[in-house]
Motif scaffolding. Structure first.
Motif, PDB file in Angstrom:
ATOM      1  N   ALA A   1      -2.943 -14.572   4.201  1.00 32.90           N
ATOM      2  CA  ALA A   1      -3.932 -13.496   4.106  1.00 32.90           C
ATOM      3  C   ALA A   1      -3.534 -12.577   2.947  1.00 32.90           C
ATOM      4  O   ALA A   1      -2.351 -12.324   2.727  1.00 32.90           O
ATOM      5  N   LEU A   2      -4.498 -12.081   2.222  1.00 26.00           N
ATOM      6  CA  LEU A   2      -4.249 -11.120   1.149  1.00 26.00           C
ATOM      7  C   LEU A   2      -4.193  -9.726   1.766  1.00 26.00           C
ATOM      8  O   LEU A   2      -5.159  -9.276   2.392  1.00 26.00           O
TER       9      LEU A   2
ATOM     10  N   PRO B   1      -3.743  13.826   6.483  1.00 18.31           N
ATOM     11  CA  PRO B   1      -2.396  13.527   7.003  1.00 18.31           C
ATOM     12  C   PRO B   1      -1.760  12.410   6.167  1.00 18.31           C
ATOM     13  O   PRO B   1      -2.469  11.680   5.468  1.00 18.31           O
ATOM     14  N   PRO B   2      -0.450  12.242   6.251  1.00 18.69           N
ATOM     15  CA  PRO B   2       0.201  11.131   5.543  1.00 18.69           C
ATOM     16  C   PRO B   2      -0.407   9.798   5.993  1.00 18.69           C
ATOM     17  O   PRO B   2      -0.641   9.588   7.183  1.00 18.69           O
ATOM     18  N   HIS B   3      -0.667   8.909   5.030  1.00 15.65           N
ATOM     19  CA  HIS B   3      -1.286   7.626   5.354  1.00 15.65           C
ATOM     20  C   HIS B   3      -1.077   6.615   4.234  1.00 15.65           C
ATOM     21  O   HIS B   3      -0.783   6.982   3.095  1.00 15.65           O
ATOM     22  N   ILE B   4      -1.256   5.345   4.588  1.00 11.45           N
ATOM     23  CA  ILE B   4      -1.259   4.236   3.647  1.00 11.45           C
ATOM     24  C   ILE B   4      -2.558   3.471   3.881  1.00 11.45           C
ATOM     25  O   ILE B   4      -2.863   3.089   5.014  1.00 11.45           O
ATOM     26  N   HIS B   5      -3.331   3.267   2.811  1.00 11.90           N
ATOM     27  CA  HIS B   5      -4.556   2.474   2.906  1.00 11.90           C
ATOM     28  C   HIS B   5      -4.193   0.995   2.878  1.00 11.90           C
ATOM     29  O   HIS B   5      -3.279   0.592   2.153  1.00 11.90           O
ATOM     30  N   ILE B   6      -4.948   0.193   3.656  1.00 10.75           N
ATOM     31  CA  ILE B   6      -4.699  -1.245   3.724  1.00 10.75           C
ATOM     32  C   ILE B   6      -6.036  -1.976   3.749  1.00 10.75           C
ATOM     33  O   ILE B   6      -6.949  -1.584   4.478  1.00 10.75           O
ATOM     34  N   ARG B   7      -6.114  -3.031   2.955  1.00  7.80           N
ATOM     35  CA  ARG B   7      -7.263  -3.947   2.997  1.00  7.80           C
ATOM     36  C   ARG B   7      -6.708  -5.349   3.188  1.00  7.80           C
ATOM     37  O   ARG B   7      -5.791  -5.756   2.480  1.00  7.80           O
ATOM     38  N   VAL B   8      -7.263  -6.083   4.165  1.00  3.35           N
ATOM     39  CA  VAL B   8      -6.796  -7.438   4.478  1.00  3.35           C
ATOM     40  C   VAL B   8      -7.985  -8.385   4.418  1.00  3.35           C
ATOM     41  O   VAL B   8      -9.044  -8.084   4.973  1.00  3.35           O
ATOM     42  N   SER B   9      -7.783  -9.523   3.756  1.00  8.44           N
ATOM     43  CA  SER B   9      -8.842 -10.529   3.718  1.00  8.44           C
ATOM     44  C   SER B   9      -8.216 -11.917   3.838  1.00  8.44           C
ATOM     45  O   SER B   9      -7.085 -12.143   3.405  1.00  8.44           O
ATOM     46  N   ALA B  10      -8.963 -12.815   4.462  1.00 14.37           N
ATOM     47  CA  ALA B  10      -8.530 -14.203   4.639  1.00 14.37           C
ATOM     48  C   ALA B  10      -9.783 -15.051   4.825  1.00 14.37           C
ATOM     49  O   ALA B  10     -10.752 -14.591   5.440  1.00 14.37           O
ATOM     50  N   PRO B  11      -9.784 -16.271   4.298  1.00 16.60           N
ATOM     51  CA  PRO B  11     -10.946 -17.146   4.473  1.00 16.60           C
ATOM     52  C   PRO B  11     -11.285 -17.324   5.957  1.00 16.60           C
ATOM     53  O   PRO B  11     -10.402 -17.544   6.782  1.00 16.60           O
TER      54      PRO B  11
END
Length: 172
Positions: free
Chosen positions: A92-93, A135-145
């Motif tokens: 997964a990306l 607030p403190p945070h980390i953005h995340i994007r996940v993709s998979a076929p």
């Protein structure tokens, strides 16, 4: 053969009952241990809770550099999983973007990686900071076929140096 006294017969029966009880306990323990070691064959009946989507924000840019570290002091790790069956999703990306320690976004705080064969990922950065009322945070994007892309955010607790965050995707 000599006749045994009632107390000797009672003692022998007690030992025999004790041996039977121990054998039953051992068998029961073995059955439980084997059940725990053998996963359910029908994993489609198992479901994970889908990860809640969150806002992408205005600073997402595709094609972040492939790397697993953009600083040090905070490690975010977890698995990419499928809702149906809770199966790991390999390859997964996983994309990350976050504010710098000064609260600015930029290429130095963006990263992409591929989950391993067990769906695992690990990302290291500085401890996320609050900025502009966020607030403190980390953005995340996940993709998979075969799965819907997920955009979410991880919010570390104050004082944490590590965070575990599984990313559970739903099928298309």
């Amino acid at each position: 053969m000599q006749n045994k006294s009632p107390s000797e017969r009672s003692r022998r029966m007690s030992r025999s009952d004790l041996v039977r009880a121990l054998v039953l306990l051992l068998v029961a323990g073995l059955v439980l241990a084997l059940a725990a070691c053998n996963p359910v064959s029908d994993t489609a009946s198992i479901r994970c809770e889908a990860t809640e989507p969150d806002q992408m924000g205005p600073f997402y840019e595709p094609n972040a550099p492939f790397r697993s570290q953009v600083g040090s002091g905070y490690v975010l790790f977890g698995k990419v999983l499928a809702v149906d069956g809770c199966r790991p999703i390999p390859d997964a990306l996983v994309e990350f973007w976050m504010a710098s320690p000064q609260g600015d976004y930029g290429d130095d705080y963006r990263a992409s990686m591929i989950s391993d064969s067990d769906g695992l990922y690990s990302f290291e950065s500085h401890v996320p900071v609050p900025y502009a009322g966020r607030p403190p945070h980390i953005h995340i994007r996940v993709s998979a076929p075969g799965y819907r892309p997920l955009v979410t955010q991880h919010y570390p607790s104050e004082g944490d140096e590590r965070g575990e965050f599984d990313l559970v995707l739903t099928a298309n």
